[in-house]
Design an enzyme around this catalytic site. Structure first.
Site, PDB file in Angstrom:
ATOM      1  N   LYS A   1       0.814  -1.260  -0.019  1.00 47.54           N
ATOM      2  CA  LYS A   1      -0.032   0.047   0.034  1.00 47.54           C
ATOM      3  C   LYS A   1       0.958   1.295   0.156  1.00 47.54           C
ATOM      4  CE  LYS A   1      -4.194  -2.213   0.331  1.00 47.54           C
ATOM      5  NZ  LYS A   1      -5.039  -2.238  -0.688  1.00 47.54           N
TER       6      LYS A   1
ATOM      7  N   SER B   1      -3.209 -12.228   4.425  1.00 51.28           N
ATOM      8  CA  SER B   1      -3.804 -11.898   2.954  1.00 51.28           C
ATOM      9  C   SER B   1      -2.827 -12.406   2.087  1.00 51.28           C
ATOM     10  CB  SER B   1      -4.184 -10.591   2.844  1.00 51.28           C
ATOM     11  OG  SER B   1      -3.279  -9.796   2.966  1.00 51.28           O
TER      12      SER B   1
END
Length: 300
Positions: free
Chosen positions: A47, A261
């Site tokens: 991110k 994830s």
């Protein structure tokens, strides 16, 4: 002398071979499983790319200026990345996140100087997103909106995708990514498909009833506006148990300490390797495992 700033350390993360995780079956089928170590970014996740892109491009367009207040609903990694970029560029940051997410994430955001607003667990990310919208309407700051902002996938179109293509010398056959905001999979898919339309794009999402930080199966009303279903060739569901088991397995068999994830994406990559032959499968190791220590996934 010219020295790099922290901004210059975002991206160009290693792409590594994982020779053991696929077992003998992957070897027999002559498949390669490669992981892109996004935890090597300065704030510890993929991110960082999107956060830097969203803030600097908004700056360039004159939408924001240092000293302004930014607001974002986040499940963790985007918030940490935005807090870092806000700190380096001189912004105030308000982050909204469900109260059940890991303590390490909250503390990381706070370390960068962000203000954290915890929302009820029962409302999930949907409630956090709605509250952020209300705060913006009240004039409390500007939402960058990772879910609808084209600068999110653009970061991956311009950096992550080209890096994967470069480092595999164009040999990639399958790309696997967890799907949360979908910025990573959208940007990388667009770039790779432009290079070779035969590259298969595979998304990982949680099974019904599974809770995996960073991966979501959104209700239709909250589906990210940046998501284009036509860019994804295949969607695979992953159970919480399989993702957590894979996280532990990656650490003890490959020395890759990653989040849940990322492990979910790896689980899908291994499944593919047991079905294909002569494949080069790349998945995104989107963050580091130390962000999940308080969850009990890695018991001592």
């Amino acid at each position: 002398m010219s020295y790099p700033t922290i901004e210059s350390t975002i991206g160009n993360t290693p792409l590594i071979l994982l020779p053991r995780i696929g077992g003998e079956e992957a070897k027999r089928r002559n498949n390669l499983i490669l992981g892109k170590l996004e935890g090597n970014n300065p704030a510890g996740s993929v991110k960082d790319r999107a956060a830097f892109s969203m803030i600097t491009r908004a700056e360039a367009r004159g939408q924001i200026k240092p000293g302004d207040t930014l607001i974002e609903a986040t499940s963790g990694n985007t918030g940490i990345a935005l807090a870092m970029v806000a700190a380096m560029r001189g912004y105030k940051m308000i982050l909204l996140m469900p109260e059940n997410l890991s303590e390490e994430r909250r503390q990381s955001m706070a370390a960068y100087g962000a203000k954290i607003v915890l929302t009820p667990k029962s409302g999930g990310m949907e409630y956090a997103r709605d509250l952020a919208e209300q705060m913006q309407k009240n004039g409390e700051g500007l939402i960058l909106d990772q879910f609808a902002n084209p600068d999110n996938p653009l970061a991956h179109y311009e950096t992550t995708g080209p890096e994967i293509w470069r480092d595999t010398k164009g040999s990639i056959t399958h790309f696997v990514s967890a799907m949360g905001t979908t910025g990573t999979i959208m940007g990388v898919a667009q770039y790779l498909k432009e290079q070779n339309a035969q590259v298969q794009i595979v998304g990982a999402q949680p099974e019904e009833g599974s809770s995996i930080p960073g991966i979501r199966k959104w209700p239709e009303a909250y589906l990210p506006k940046i998501f284009d279903r036509s860019r994804v060739d295949q969607i695979e569901s992953v159970s919480q148990a399989d993702a957590e088991n894979m996280a532990r397995k990656l650490a003890v068999t490959e020395g890759v300490f990653c989040g849940i994830s990322a492990a979910g994406a790896c689980e899908v990559a291994v499944r593919l390797s047991h079905q294909l032959e002569n494949a080069t499968i790349v998945f995104i190791v989107c963050d580091r495992g130390d962000r999940y220590l308080s969850t009990g996934v890695f018991p001592a």
